[in-house]
Design a protein around this motif. Structure first.
Motif, short mmCIF file in Angstrom:
data_model
loop_
_atom_site.label_atom_id
_atom_site.label_comp_id
_atom_site.label_asym_id
_atom_site.label_seq_id
_atom_site.Cartn_x
_atom_site.Cartn_y
_atom_site.Cartn_z
N ASP A 182 0.82 -1.21 0.00
CA ASP A 182 0.00 0.00 0.00
C ASP A 182 0.86 1.26 0.00
O ASP A 182 0.66 2.17 0.83
CB ASP A 182 -0.95 0.00 1.20
N PRO A 183 1.82 1.36 -0.94
CA PRO A 183 2.68 2.55 -0.97
C PRO A 183 1.91 3.77 -1.46
O PRO A 183 1.00 3.64 -2.30
CB PRO A 183 3.77 2.16 -1.97
N PRO A 184 2.25 4.95 -1.00
CA PRO A 184 1.57 6.16 -1.48
C PRO A 184 1.97 6.56 -2.89
O PRO A 184 1.25 7.29 -3.56
CB PRO A 184 1.99 7.23 -0.47
N LEU A 185 3.16 6.09 -3.34
CA LEU A 185 3.70 6.50 -4.63
C LEU A 185 4.01 5.29 -5.51
O LEU A 185 4.65 4.34 -5.06
CB LEU A 185 4.98 7.32 -4.43
N LEU A 186 3.56 5.34 -6.78
CA LEU A 186 3.90 4.35 -7.78
C LEU A 186 4.76 5.01 -8.84
O LEU A 186 4.40 6.07 -9.37
CB LEU A 186 2.64 3.77 -8.44
N VAL A 187 5.92 4.40 -9.12
CA VAL A 187 6.82 4.89 -10.15
C VAL A 187 6.88 3.85 -11.26
O VAL A 187 7.25 2.69 -11.02
CB VAL A 187 8.22 5.15 -9.59
N ALA A 188 6.50 4.25 -12.45
CA ALA A 188 6.45 3.32 -13.59
C ALA A 188 7.46 3.76 -14.64
O ALA A 188 7.37 4.87 -15.16
CB ALA A 188 5.04 3.28 -14.17
N ASP A 189 8.42 2.89 -14.93
CA ASP A 189 9.49 3.21 -15.88
C ASP A 189 9.20 2.52 -17.21
O ASP A 189 9.39 1.31 -17.34
CB ASP A 189 10.83 2.75 -15.31
N GLU A 190 8.71 3.27 -18.18
CA GLU A 190 8.33 2.74 -19.49
C GLU A 190 7.44 1.50 -19.33
O GLU A 190 7.73 0.42 -19.89
CB GLU A 190 9.57 2.40 -20.31
N PRO A 191 6.35 1.58 -18.58
CA PRO A 191 5.57 0.38 -18.26
C PRO A 191 4.84 -0.24 -19.44
O PRO A 191 4.39 -1.38 -19.35
CB PRO A 191 4.56 0.91 -17.23
N THR A 192 4.72 0.50 -20.54
CA THR A 192 4.00 -0.03 -21.70
C THR A 192 4.92 -0.34 -22.87
O THR A 192 4.46 -0.66 -23.96
CB THR A 192 2.92 0.97 -22.15
N GLY A 193 6.22 -0.26 -22.64
CA GLY A 193 7.19 -0.41 -23.73
C GLY A 193 7.13 -1.74 -24.43
O GLY A 193 7.49 -1.85 -25.61
#
Length: 250
Positions: A182-193
């Motif tokens: 349940d993190p407050p922040l999601l970091v997505a690095d080129e998630p659709t590449g």
């Protein structure tokens, strides 16, 4: 191995976050790398803020500094100068031991290549962060993992190994995994590449739903069309934030 780590993780004290602060705040952040060819300045006094519940897309050419920016926010790297605050915690002041625990509890990271463990089922992959950070009781973890898989639409795949899932299904499992603690922040690095356009669109829509539910989403992408689905588009060039415009989700 994990059993040996748990007492150490529990013993690490983290500073108390400041309440009511921005989800992400970089203040005059500078990053200099020393190479055989001399010094290279990847970030040049960057000022960057993300509000809680905002879906922000970060765009820029290769070498622009956007990956270094993300590394500052996730604590993978440290600034040469300046301050990095995430969810009220001064990341730039944490020790290496503190960063490992803080990251596991505060940030969910979604990778381009999914990074699922191939010998674990979808359910077990989602449970892994809970095991690692000793979050929730052992009896609660399978139920929460199942709830998260249902949330991202792949509950029926819970017992399958990653090799038996499509790319879109694997990415959804990866998103469920990053939500485990349940993190407050999601970091997505080129998630659709590595996804086809239709599946990529469904992942972006899922991010929009998570942001609407209160999660803060920070996504790095080369796709301008997908970036426009966020609340705000931030452009990085030559180590600086050069533009910030409203996206279609604003």
């Amino acid at each position: 191995m994990l059993d040996k780590l748990l007492p150490w993780l529990a013993a690490v004290d983290l500073p108390q976050p400041r309440p009511g602060t921005a989800a992400v705040a970089l203040r005059a952040v500078r990053k200099v790398y020393v190479t055989g060819a001399g010094e290279f300045t990847a970030l040049k006094g960057v000022e960057f803020h993300v509000a809680a519940g905002e879906f922000v897309a970060v765009v820029g050419k290769s070498g622009s500094g956007k990956s270094t920016l993300i590394n500052m926010i996730t604590g993978i790297d440290r600034p040469t100068a300046g301050e990095v605050w995430v969810a009220g915690t001064p990341v730039h002041m944490l020790t290496e031991n503190q960063i490992a625990v803080w990251r596991g509890r505060t940030i969910g990271v979604v990778f381009q290549f999914f990074q699922l463990l191939p010998t674990l089922t979808a359910l077990e992959n989602v449970m892994l962060p809970m095991d690692f950070c000793n979050v929730y009781t052992p009896a609660e973890r399978p139920k929460r993992a199942m709830q998260l898989l249902d949330l991202v639409g792949v509950g029926a795949q819970a017992g399958k190994l990653p090799t038996h899932l499509s790319g879109g299904q694997q990415q959804r499992v990866a998103i469920a995994r990053c939500l485990a603690n349940d993190p407050p922040l999601l970091v997505a690095d080129e998630p659709t590449g590595n996804l086809d356009p239709r599946t990529a669109e469904s992942v972006i829509e899922l991010f929009r739903e998570l942001a609407a539910g209160g999660k803060t989403i920070l996504m790095v992408t080369h796709d301008d069309d997908l970036a426009s689905r966020g609340n705000r588009i931030v452009t990085v060039a030559e180590g600086q934030v050069v533009a910030a415009t409203a996206g279609g989700g604003a």
